[in-house]
Scaffold this active site. Structure first.
Site, short mmCIF file in Angstrom:
data_model
loop_
_atom_site.label_atom_id
_atom_site.label_comp_id
_atom_site.label_asym_id
_atom_site.label_seq_id
_atom_site.Cartn_x
_atom_site.Cartn_y
_atom_site.Cartn_z
N GLY A 1 -41.34 -24.00 -12.03
CA GLY A 1 -42.76 -23.79 -12.31
C GLY A 1 -43.24 -24.64 -13.47
N ALA A 2 -42.84 -25.92 -13.48
CA ALA A 2 -43.23 -26.79 -14.59
C ALA A 2 -44.54 -27.51 -14.32
CB ALA A 2 -42.12 -27.80 -14.87
N SER B 1 -47.53 -26.17 -14.47
CA SER B 1 -48.67 -25.71 -15.28
C SER B 1 -48.18 -24.83 -16.42
CB SER B 1 -49.70 -24.95 -14.42
OG SER B 1 -49.25 -23.63 -14.15
N GLY B 2 -49.12 -24.43 -17.28
CA GLY B 2 -48.86 -23.43 -18.32
C GLY B 2 -47.63 -23.68 -19.17
N GLY C 1 -44.38 -23.72 -18.46
CA GLY C 1 -43.36 -24.64 -17.94
C GLY C 1 -43.71 -26.09 -18.23
N SER D 1 -41.03 -10.91 -20.70
CA SER D 1 -42.38 -10.63 -21.18
C SER D 1 -42.45 -9.30 -21.89
CB SER D 1 -43.39 -10.62 -20.04
OG SER D 1 -44.66 -10.33 -20.58
N TYR E 1 -45.50 -7.06 -10.97
CA TYR E 1 -45.22 -8.16 -11.90
C TYR E 1 -44.37 -7.67 -13.09
CZ TYR E 1 -46.00 -11.46 -15.73
OH TYR E 1 -45.82 -12.32 -16.80
P1 NDP Z 1 -48.78 -20.31 -14.78
O1 NDP Z 1 -49.41 -19.62 -13.64
O2 NDP Z 1 -49.56 -21.32 -15.53
O3 NDP Z 1 -47.43 -21.00 -14.31
C1 NDP Z 1 -46.60 -20.42 -13.35
C2 NDP Z 1 -45.84 -21.50 -12.65
O4 NDP Z 1 -45.04 -20.90 -11.62
C3 NDP Z 1 -46.73 -22.52 -11.94
O5 NDP Z 1 -46.17 -23.79 -12.16
C4 NDP Z 1 -46.62 -22.12 -10.49
O6 NDP Z 1 -46.74 -23.19 -9.58
C5 NDP Z 1 -45.18 -21.63 -10.46
N1 NDP Z 1 -44.90 -20.85 -9.25
C6 NDP Z 1 -45.53 -19.76 -8.77
N2 NDP Z 1 -45.00 -19.39 -7.61
C7 NDP Z 1 -43.99 -20.26 -7.34
C8 NDP Z 1 -43.09 -20.40 -6.27
N3 NDP Z 1 -43.12 -19.60 -5.21
N4 NDP Z 1 -42.19 -21.41 -6.33
C9 NDP Z 1 -42.16 -22.26 -7.36
N5 NDP Z 1 -43.01 -22.18 -8.39
C10 NDP Z 1 -43.91 -21.19 -8.38
O7 NDP Z 1 -48.29 -19.14 -15.73
P2 NDP Z 1 -47.55 -19.13 -17.17
O8 NDP Z 1 -47.26 -20.50 -17.62
O9 NDP Z 1 -48.31 -18.23 -18.04
O10 NDP Z 1 -46.19 -18.38 -16.79
C11 NDP Z 1 -44.93 -18.93 -17.02
C12 NDP Z 1 -43.95 -17.83 -17.40
O11 NDP Z 1 -44.35 -17.24 -18.63
C13 NDP Z 1 -43.86 -16.70 -16.39
O12 NDP Z 1 -42.49 -16.34 -16.26
C14 NDP Z 1 -44.62 -15.56 -17.05
O13 NDP Z 1 -44.15 -14.30 -16.63
C15 NDP Z 1 -44.29 -15.83 -18.51
N6 NDP Z 1 -45.18 -15.23 -19.48
C16 NDP Z 1 -46.50 -15.61 -19.58
C17 NDP Z 1 -47.30 -15.02 -20.53
C18 NDP Z 1 -48.74 -15.39 -20.67
O14 NDP Z 1 -49.41 -14.80 -21.51
N7 NDP Z 1 -49.27 -16.34 -19.91
C19 NDP Z 1 -46.77 -14.03 -21.47
C20 NDP Z 1 -45.38 -13.72 -21.26
C21 NDP Z 1 -44.64 -14.31 -20.32
P3 NDP Z 1 -48.20 -23.77 -9.14
O15 NDP Z 1 -48.62 -24.66 -10.27
O16 NDP Z 1 -47.88 -24.51 -7.89
O17 NDP Z 1 -49.11 -22.61 -8.95
#
Ligand code: NDP
Length: 314
Positions: A9-10, A12-13, A15, A142, A189
């Site tokens: 999941g690199a 966006s966000g 990753g 989380s 979740y």
């Molecule tokens: P984002 O939605 O920005 O990133 C999530 C990533 O996961 C995206 O790259 C997305 O891909 C990918 N993804 C989703 N489904 C799949 C799949 N089936 N196969 C492969 N990749 C997939 O969210 P965050 O950056 O916020 O989340 C990243 C981590 O951080 C998660 O584990 C989340 O639980 C954790 N987290 C986030 C917090 C927050 O406040 N945001 C707080 C605590 C933990 P695509 O780009 O294609 O959609």
């Protein structure tokens, strides 16, 4: 030599920010394991990563077949595996009905937990073979799954119960929730994040001494601006970032969160295994406590055994 880190999941966000932070050090080659090739490639370019610092490879965690294919393709690159970061996640807080993975598991737990469970189990051998001095496997946790915190007490709370729903296949026929209850997307979740934290500890217990890999989890802070909240109602998406910034003060930028996760990947001072890392407001890291359920060794063992059956490892 440069280290090789696989980050799921690199695209966006967190990753993406972590991939960027690692690439910027000049010491890492990042394998961006993503479901959308084009999006990942664009994302890498948009943050200014140079071509020689990353490789995009296809991985859809909502399909166990895709997980196996990813492992095969990764092995064909003949790159060593020095660090694995299980970061990808889906969050469906407003879903009324469950959706399902390719193999028919409820989507949040199927993607966030079962997909990563199979991936980490298959890649343990690759980590074992690497000659890198500090090998690590990280599963992003989380606060929301941690009922010993304020955020973790916002209903619906995480609760895996006796895992009866998971044991019966999590396919919607008996139940699509781990505890066997009614579907609730926000809870699914949170449950998946408890599974992530339990899995990290079970990996630590089973493998740390034998193969010398450091297993860690973390709560990077509330990154209120990421795509994770894309399915939330618009008013929530508008108010959540300022709420976290000014009221709870738990807000952290994507860039800062990426630096934190990059520390867990490579900082020598974060090399202890079995730890759930968190950061103070002044951005210093500390070993945090997990809730009773998220540190329950019996439950971790049971979760491991049930998950092995579901992903076809037992
Ligand atoms: P984002 O939605 O920005 O990133 C999530 C990533 O996961 C995206 O790259 C997305 O891909 C990918 N993804 C989703 N489904 C799949 C799949 N089936 N196969 C492969 N990749 C997939 O969210 P965050 O950056 O916020 O989340 C990243 C981590 O951080 C998660 O584990 C989340 O639980 C954790 N987290 C986030 C917090 C927050 O406040 N945001 C707080 C605590 C933990 P695509 O780009 O294609 O959609």
């Amino acid at each position: 030599r440069k280290g090789t880190a696989v980050i799921t999941g690199a695209s966006s966000g967190l990753g993406l920010a972590t991939a960027k932070a690692l690439a910027d050090t000049g010491k890492w080659h990042v394998i961006m394991a993503c479901r959308n090739f084009l999006k990942a490639e664009k994302a890498a370019r948009s943050v200014g990563m140079s071509k020689e610092d990353y490789t995009v490879m296809h991985l859809d965690l909502a399909s166990l077949e895709s997980v196996k294919q990813f492992v095969d393709s990764f092995r064909r690159t003949e790159k060593p595996l020095d660090v694995l970061v299980c970061n990808a996640a889906v969050y469906q807080p407003t879903a009324k009905e469950p959706s399902f993975t390719a193999e028919g598991f409820e989507l949040s737990v199927g993607t966030n937990h079962l997909g990563h469970f199979l991936l980490s189990r298959l890649l343990i051998d690759d980590l074992k073979q690497s000659d890198y001095p500090s090998k690590r496997m990280i599963i992003v946790g989380s606060i929301t799954g941690n009922t010993n915190t304020l955020a973790g007490n916002v209903p619906p709370k995480a609760n895996l119960g006796d895992l009866r729903g998971l044991a019966s296949g999590l396919n919607g026929q008996n139940s699509s929730m781990i505890d066997g209850g009614e579907f609730d997307g926000a809870k699914a979740y949170k449950d998946s994040k408890v599974c992530n934290m339990l899995t990290m500890q079970e990996l630590h217990r089973r493998y740390h001494e034998e193969i010398g890999v450091t297993f860690s989890s973390l709560y990077p802070g509330c990154i209120a601006t990421t795509g994770l909240f894309r399915e939330h109602i618009p008013l929530f998406r508008l108010l959540f970032p300022p709420f976290q910034k000014y009221i709870t003060k738990g807000y952290v930028s994507e860039e800062e969160a990426g630096k934190r996760l990059a520390q867990v990947v490579s900082d020598p001072s974060l090399g202890k295994s079995g730890v759930y890392w968190s950061w103070n407001n002044n951005s210093s890291s500390f070993e945090n406590q997990l809730s009773k359920e998220a540190s329950d060794a019996e439950k971790a063992k049971k979760l491991w055994e049930v998950s092995e059956k579901l992903v076809g490892l037992a």
